[in-house]
Design an enzyme around this catalytic site. Structure first.
Site, PDB file in Angstrom:
ATOM      1  N   SER A  93      42.847  33.063  38.285  1.00  0.00           N
ATOM      2  CA  SER A  93      43.979  32.022  38.067  1.00  0.00           C
ATOM      3  C   SER A  93      44.069  31.560  39.379  1.00  0.00           C
ATOM      4  O   SER A  93      43.289  30.753  40.025  1.00  0.00           O
ATOM      5  CB  SER A  93      45.328  32.717  37.437  1.00  0.00           C
ATOM      6  OG  SER A  93      46.302  31.880  37.051  1.00  0.00           O
TER       7      SER A  93
ATOM      8  N   GLU B 157      41.297  28.866  26.451  1.00  0.00           N
ATOM      9  CA  GLU B 157      42.184  28.131  27.485  1.00  0.00           C
ATOM     10  C   GLU B 157      42.179  26.620  27.416  1.00  0.00           C
ATOM     11  O   GLU B 157      42.608  25.878  28.078  1.00  0.00           O
ATOM     12  CB  GLU B 157      41.586  28.694  28.871  1.00  0.00           C
ATOM     13  CG  GLU B 157      42.166  30.018  29.368  1.00  0.00           C
ATOM     14  CD  GLU B 157      41.792  30.306  30.671  1.00  0.00           C
ATOM     15  OE1 GLU B 157      42.352  30.336  31.573  1.00  0.00           O
ATOM     16  OE2 GLU B 157      40.459  30.961  30.939  1.00  0.00           O
TER      17      GLU B 157
ATOM     18  N   HIS C 109      44.082  32.807  28.684  1.00  0.00           N
ATOM     19  CA  HIS C 109      44.088  33.036  29.948  1.00  0.00           C
ATOM     20  C   HIS C 109      44.444  34.315  30.522  1.00  0.00           C
ATOM     21  O   HIS C 109      43.867  35.091  31.408  1.00  0.00           O
ATOM     22  CB  HIS C 109      45.333  32.232  30.669  1.00  0.00           C
ATOM     23  CG  HIS C 109      45.332  32.053  32.093  1.00  0.00           C
ATOM     24  ND1 HIS C 109      44.186  31.410  32.898  1.00  0.00           N
ATOM     25  CD2 HIS C 109      46.217  32.373  33.041  1.00  0.00           C
ATOM     26  CE1 HIS C 109      44.256  31.394  34.154  1.00  0.00           C
ATOM     27  NE2 HIS C 109      45.726  32.011  34.473  1.00  0.00           N
TER      28      HIS C 109
END
Length: 343
Positions: free
Chosen positions: A194, A255, A308
């Site tokens: 991330s 995602e 995610h």
């Protein structure tokens, strides 16, 4: 995956972006199990492999402080038991070190230790018991200012501390690691997920040679309105050709889709701005462009059905598989969900 040369990027038009956003919101949400939900970032890490005896690795930890004394990083170092090879152990560095610790157990340590040349493990976290310190990582892992949505419905703004953290890693953390375990400076991996994946790419662009492998799981390319995809990338391409490095970029299939449809939700509004700056295929296209840079060995992987949150473990296990040579455990559930991945 074989990466082919992409066509030259074209300027995006607002109408196209709006249509793309509308298409994304029309997609059906992918089914998610309990383990696929975004995990609570405020949870405590509890007991980890670092707080228990291991037959395969020796753990110790230390803390370093910023020059102004306002920021503290806690680092756990795990050295393979036994004599280090000539030149030192390869080292596998992990950002969000508190959360990464949760994903390790004695069985995984045993598998790592059984490799012909085991990896030393470096967990770079924060001096608290939070699995994820959202405020600190937003500050430290971002190379420029930006904003991101939070669960409360607002946004967190700020950031821009990535270069400062890179200085801390180079000048404070790395020397302390070396005092505790001999590592090979030519075999160093940096992994992050991330915002930490964004940091890994920024480190590649600005500190080529600090690591030999840069593993970015679900990198937040949208941060700062997609600024990393512009001048920083082009400057790297223009000035770093021929310098060898390995790059791993991973993304969850889920995602690419947006399940939330409440256009009045501030988080959705922020996400729409993200999409405009970095469309869902940005990571794959970035990997294709980087594959054309002389000296880079680039691998892109998409993980079926994953969103995610679950990509944290999946990308970490994939990177360990690719770098350390262990079996690929990227499809096993996270220990953060209270599930034994070995069952």
């Amino acid at each position: 995956m074989m990466l082919r040369r992409p066509s030259a990027p074209r300027p995006l038009r607002l109408a196209t972006l709006a249509a793309a956003a509308g298409l994304l919101f029309a997609l059906q949400a992918m089914p998610q199990t309990a383990s696929a939900q975004q995990r609570d970032p405020t949870r405590s890490i509890g007991e980890t492999v670092a707080s228990q005896p291991s037959a395969h690795y020796a753990f110790n930890r230390f803390e370093v402080h910023s020059a102004d004394g306002q920021r503290t990083w806690r680092v756990h170092v795990a050295a393979p038991k036994g004599a280090a090879p000539e030149g030192g152990w390869p080292a596998f560095w992990m950002l969000d070190g508190n959360a990464a610790l949760i994903e390790f157990d004695e069985a995984l340590l045993a598998e790592l230790a059984a490799q012909p040349v085991p990896q030393a493990l470096v967990f770079v976290g924060y001096a608290n018991d939070l699995r994820i310190d959202s405020e600190a990582r937003t500050r430290d892992y971002t190379p420029f200012a930006g904003e991101r949505p939070v669960r409360s419905g607002g946004t967190i703004t700020g950031g821009g501390g990535a270069d400062a953290l890179l200085e801390v890693i180079e000048r404070q953390i790395r020397p302390e690691v070396e005092r505790r375990v001999a590592t090979d400076p030519t075999q160093q991996t940096l992994w992050g997920h991330s915002l930490a994946g964004l940091f890994a790419l920024h480190a590649l662009y600005t500190r080529t040679g600090a690591f030999d492998t840069y593993a970015a799981g679900s990198p937040s390319l949208w941060w700062g309105d997609g600024a990393l995809l512009g001048e920083p990338e082009q400057r790297f391409v223009d000035n770093n050709a021929g310098r060898p490095a390995r790059v791993l970029i991973g993304l969850g299939e889920g995602e690419r889709q947006v399940a939330h449809r409440d256009l009045d939700d501030p988080r959705v509004q922020v996400h729409l701005r993200r999409i405009a700056a970095a469309p869902p295929d940005s990571a794959e296209k970035l990997a294709r462009r980087l594959s054309d840079v002389d000296g880079l060995q680039v691998t892109y992987r998409e993980f079926p059905a994953l969103t995610h949150g679950p990509m944290f473990r999946a990308s970490l296990m994939w990177a360990l598989h690719a770098v350390a040579g262990i079996a690929d455990h990227s499809d096993t559930p996270s220990r953060a969900d209270g599930v034994d991945p070995n069952r």
